[in-house]
Design an enzyme around this catalytic site. Structure first.
Site, PDB file in Angstrom:
ATOM      1  N   GLU A  51       0.839  -1.209   0.000  1.00  0.00           N
ATOM      2  CA  GLU A  51       0.000   0.000   0.000  1.00  0.00           C
ATOM      3  C   GLU A  51       0.870   1.254   0.000  1.00  0.00           C
ATOM      4  O   GLU A  51       2.001   1.250   0.501  1.00  0.00           O
ATOM      5  CB  GLU A  51      -0.941  -0.068   1.224  1.00  0.00           C
ATOM      6  CG  GLU A  51      -1.828   1.120   1.467  1.00  0.00           C
ATOM      7  CD  GLU A  51      -2.803   1.468   0.350  1.00  0.00           C
ATOM      8  OE1 GLU A  51      -2.394   1.451  -0.823  1.00  0.00           O
ATOM      9  OE2 GLU A  51      -3.960   1.810   0.662  1.00  0.00           O
ATOM     10  N   ASP A  52       0.352   2.315  -0.557  1.00  0.00           N
ATOM     11  CA  ASP A  52       1.096   3.565  -0.621  1.00  0.00           C
ATOM     12  C   ASP A  52       1.122   4.301   0.719  1.00  0.00           C
ATOM     13  O   ASP A  52       2.145   4.836   1.129  1.00  0.00           O
ATOM     14  CB  ASP A  52       0.509   4.488  -1.711  1.00  0.00           C
ATOM     15  CG  ASP A  52      -0.998   4.689  -1.593  1.00  0.00           C
ATOM     16  OD1 ASP A  52      -1.632   4.094  -0.678  1.00  0.00           O
ATOM     17  OD2 ASP A  52      -1.561   5.429  -2.410  1.00  0.00           O
TER      18      ASP A  52
ATOM     19  N   ASP B 115      -3.453   5.922   6.544  1.00  0.00           N
ATOM     20  CA  ASP B 115      -3.899   7.182   7.121  1.00  0.00           C
ATOM     21  C   ASP B 115      -4.786   6.850   8.329  1.00  0.00           C
ATOM     22  O   ASP B 115      -4.281   6.589   9.415  1.00  0.00           O
ATOM     23  CB  ASP B 115      -4.618   7.952   6.002  1.00  0.00           C
ATOM     24  CG  ASP B 115      -5.040   9.352   6.369  1.00  0.00           C
ATOM     25  OD1 ASP B 115      -4.408   9.966   7.239  1.00  0.00           O
ATOM     26  OD2 ASP B 115      -6.016   9.851   5.788  1.00  0.00           O
TER      27      ASP B 115
ATOM     28  N   PHE C  60      -1.176  16.425   3.513  1.00  0.00           N
ATOM     29  CA  PHE C  60      -1.673  15.674   2.375  1.00  0.00           C
ATOM     30  C   PHE C  60      -0.547  15.486   1.366  1.00  0.00           C
ATOM     31  O   PHE C  60       0.050  16.439   0.898  1.00  0.00           O
ATOM     32  CB  PHE C  60      -2.888  16.334   1.731  1.00  0.00           C
ATOM     33  CG  PHE C  60      -3.649  15.337   0.920  1.00  0.00           C
ATOM     34  CD1 PHE C  60      -4.520  14.437   1.538  1.00  0.00           C
ATOM     35  CD2 PHE C  60      -3.459  15.244  -0.446  1.00  0.00           C
ATOM     36  CE1 PHE C  60      -5.180  13.470   0.806  1.00  0.00           C
ATOM     37  CE2 PHE C  60      -4.124  14.273  -1.191  1.00  0.00           C
ATOM     38  CZ  PHE C  60      -4.984  13.388  -0.570  1.00  0.00           C
TER      39      PHE C  60
ATOM     40  N   ARG D  88      -0.051  11.885  -9.540  1.00  0.00           N
ATOM     41  CA  ARG D  88       0.487  10.530  -9.332  1.00  0.00           C
ATOM     42  C   ARG D  88       1.834  10.352 -10.019  1.00  0.00           C
ATOM     43  O   ARG D  88       2.644   9.524  -9.641  1.00  0.00           O
ATOM     44  CB  ARG D  88      -0.468   9.470  -9.901  1.00  0.00           C
ATOM     45  CG  ARG D  88      -1.786   9.352  -9.176  1.00  0.00           C
ATOM     46  CD  ARG D  88      -2.486   8.064  -9.595  1.00  0.00           C
ATOM     47  NE  ARG D  88      -3.908   8.063  -9.272  1.00  0.00           N
ATOM     48  CZ  ARG D  88      -4.420   7.689  -8.106  1.00  0.00           C
ATOM     49  NH1 ARG D  88      -3.625   7.304  -7.132  1.00  0.00           N
ATOM     50  NH2 ARG D  88      -5.720   7.710  -7.910  1.00  0.00           N
TER      51      ARG D  88
END
Ligand code: IMP
Ligand code: MG
Length: 174
Positions: A99-100, A103, A152, A165
């Site tokens: 996963e990137d 959060d 963010f 991206r």
């Protein structure tokens, strides 16, 4: 937050490459003699996955699942659903979720729970960035690249409204 804002670099491409190399070394050591299924969560993990697998010198299979937690913009809806499901067998496989970013944790907690019910031989989590300050549910990360502040992030696969991206560095949108 607008996608017009100019992103500010948080981790340069060289730092990211070093972190991915370190993760690949740990994964290679732990999965010796195994042939794991690397399961990326779309879309954010695709750049990380592409770099990571090219540093693994043992047999791996790659699969992706698409979940949705965020609608548009930067706020989580809190509701997770499978938008595009798994095509590979998970039962009795060594599964490594890629996963990137973690959060609130809702996305990976949902997926790990979903996969655990399919009785994999092992189930671990590899995450490039972790934003622990926003966690709502506990998540155990087995392989972690960077701990990040409550900002963010975009770039290296991470988006804001589907943009950014393609940035090679991990950046902050102020
Ligand atoms: P969680 O369910 O709140 O842990 O959110 C995880 C998902 O939200 C990630 O897979 C990302 O797609 C997205 N996300 C969370 N934080 C960020 C960020 O800073 N930038 C871009 N996407 C993010
Ligand atoms: Mg994601």
């Amino acid at each position: 937050m607008s996608s017009q804002t100019k992103p500010r670099i948080l981790f340069r491409r060289q730092e990211i490459a070093a972190a991915v190399k370190k993760l690949a070394a740990e994964i290679s050591r732990d999965y010796q003699g195994k042939s794991p299924l690397l399961l990326g969560i779309l879309k954010g993990s695709f750049v990380f996955m592409a770099d990571l697998i090219r540093l693994l010198d043992f047999p791996v299979e790659v699969e992706f699942v698409r979940l949705s937690s965020y609608g548009r913009g930067t706020e989580s809806s809190g509701k997770i659903k499978v938008v595009q499901g798994l095509r590979s067998q998970v039962r009795s496989r060594d599964v490594l979720v890629v996963e990137d970013i973690v959060d609130t944790g809702l996305t990976v907690a949902f997926l790990l729970d979903y996969l655990q019910k399919k009785k994999p031989a092992s189930l671990k989590l590899c995450v490039l960035t972790d934003k622990p300050s926003r966690r709502q549910v506990p998540v155990t990360i087995d392989y972690l690249g960077f701990t990040v502040p409550d900002k963010f992030l975009v770039g290296y696969g991470l988006d804001c409204d589907e943009k950014f991206r393609n940035l090679p560095d991990i950046c902050v949108l102020d």
